[in-house]
Write a protein that holds these residues in place. Structure first.
Motif, PDB file in Angstrom:
ATOM      1  N   UNK A  22     -38.216  27.857 -16.428  1.00 29.68           N
ATOM      2  CA  UNK A  22     -38.337  28.723 -15.247  1.00 29.68           C
ATOM      3  C   UNK A  22     -36.997  29.359 -14.879  1.00 29.68           C
ATOM      4  N   UNK A  23     -35.909  28.549 -14.927  1.00 27.06           N
ATOM      5  CA  UNK A  23     -34.586  29.092 -14.609  1.00 27.06           C
ATOM      6  C   UNK A  23     -34.159  30.120 -15.658  1.00 27.06           C
ATOM      7  N   UNK A  24     -34.441  29.816 -16.928  1.00 31.70           N
ATOM      8  CA  UNK A  24     -34.100  30.744 -18.004  1.00 31.70           C
ATOM      9  C   UNK A  24     -34.892  32.040 -17.852  1.00 31.70           C
ATOM     10  N   UNK A  25     -36.158  31.925 -17.502  1.00 27.55           N
ATOM     11  CA  UNK A  25     -36.997  33.110 -17.326  1.00 27.55           C
ATOM     12  C   UNK A  25     -36.465  34.000 -16.200  1.00 27.55           C
ATOM     13  N   UNK A  26     -36.081  33.383 -15.093  1.00 33.02           N
ATOM     14  CA  UNK A  26     -35.547  34.159 -13.961  1.00 33.02           C
ATOM     15  C   UNK A  26     -34.300  34.931 -14.390  1.00 33.02           C
ATOM     16  N   UNK A  58     -40.897  21.302 -20.179  1.00 21.78           N
ATOM     17  CA  UNK A  58     -40.330  22.565 -19.724  1.00 21.78           C
ATOM     18  C   UNK A  58     -38.825  22.583 -19.639  1.00 21.78           C
ATOM     19  N   UNK A  59     -38.175  21.552 -20.235  1.00 22.87           N
ATOM     20  CA  UNK A  59     -36.713  21.450 -20.182  1.00 22.87           C
ATOM     21  C   UNK A  59     -36.144  21.560 -21.595  1.00 22.87           C
ATOM     22  N   UNK A  60     -34.987  22.221 -21.709  1.00 24.37           N
ATOM     23  CA  UNK A  60     -34.376  22.461 -23.015  1.00 24.37           C
ATOM     24  C   UNK A  60     -32.864  22.264 -22.937  1.00 24.37           C
ATOM     25  N   UNK A  61     -32.266  22.095 -24.114  1.00 23.96           N
ATOM     26  CA  UNK A  61     -30.810  22.007 -24.198  1.00 23.96           C
ATOM     27  C   UNK A  61     -30.381  22.518 -25.567  1.00 23.96           C
TER      28      UNK A  61
END
Length: 240
Positions: A22-26, A58-61
């Motif tokens: 979600x943060x990456x999309x924003x 939904x989390x990545x690194x």
């Protein structure tokens, strides 16, 4: 994949070590106008390429661990070249048992050269290698290895290559990926000496030392009916 979008994702991952979709999309929607479905596809591809790793729902690194690239010895190169000339239409995976050593807790000698090929080609390949005065065994099980095989000497095991097994090319020689090796260690009779508690140490070392592609691991594990066992091992080791 678009180079601009891929670069933007990896640049974001460089700054934000652990981030949500979600943060990456924003961030990306404003920058390149990407849709959520397209972003999901990019993330899926980058995870498969070991550029990113899923750390949760939904989390990545960004992947910081090294890839597992087996060492190629001259004898494996020579065997593969010979097989390729004589069996140009067969599929192969060829490697030496020494590549397992970095994963082990209790180091045990293994100088076996493994030759995996199509089920229909295995016996013919076995006879070909045997005609070259090599010490060769066809699909050896635990009892055969106990009775006849010295794992500290250069012997050859000819085995079935599971369809769609994940392989990697090392100087053009098809060798196992880490994910294939982990599943095979749990499932193959000739790896009996690595099963049980030692296999847990192997999984722990694999995830600590190398970038593990979970999608590839579970896809192959599903084909070999090892998915539930692996999930249990990872849960016991508290590997998320």
């Amino acid at each position: 994949m678009s180079n601009k979008t891929t670069t933007s994702i990896l640049e974001y991952a460089e700054v934000h070590r652990d981030f949500s979709m979600d943060d990456l999309f924003a961030y990306l929607h404003e920058k390149v106008g990407i849709s959520k479905s397209s972003l999901s596809w990019y993330l899926f591809k980058l995870v498969n390429e070991n550029a990113l790793v899923r750390t949760g729902r939904g989390m990545y690194a960004k992947v910081m661990k090294q890839p597992f690239v087996p060492k190629l010895i001259g004898e494996v190169r020579e065997i593969y070249d010979s097989l390729l000339v004589n069996f140009p239409f067969a599929k192969f995976c060829v490697y030496q048992g020494d590549i397992i050593a970095p994963l082990q807790h209790h180091l045990s000698s293994n100088r076996v050269v493994y030759v995996e090929t199509d089920r229909d080609s295995a016996e013919t390949v076995f006879n070909f290698l045997k005609d070259g005065n090599r010490d060769v065994y066809l699909r050896p099980d635990k009892d055969m290895i106990y009775r006849y095989v010295d794992m500290d000497s250069r012997v050859f095991f000819v085995k079935n290559l599971v369809s769609e097994a994940p392989l990697q090319k090392v100087s053009d020689v098809p060798m196992p990926t880490l994910e294939k090796l982990l599943v095979d260690i749990l499932r193959d009779a000739d790896f009996f000496y690595l099963q049980g508690s030692e296999s847990e140490h192997i999984f722990e070392n694999a995830f600590n030392l190398y970038a593990v592609n979970r999608n590839r691991l579970f896809r192959y594990a599903g084909r070999r009916k090892a998915k539930e066992e692996i999930l249990s091992i990872l849960e016991n080791l508290n590997i998320k």
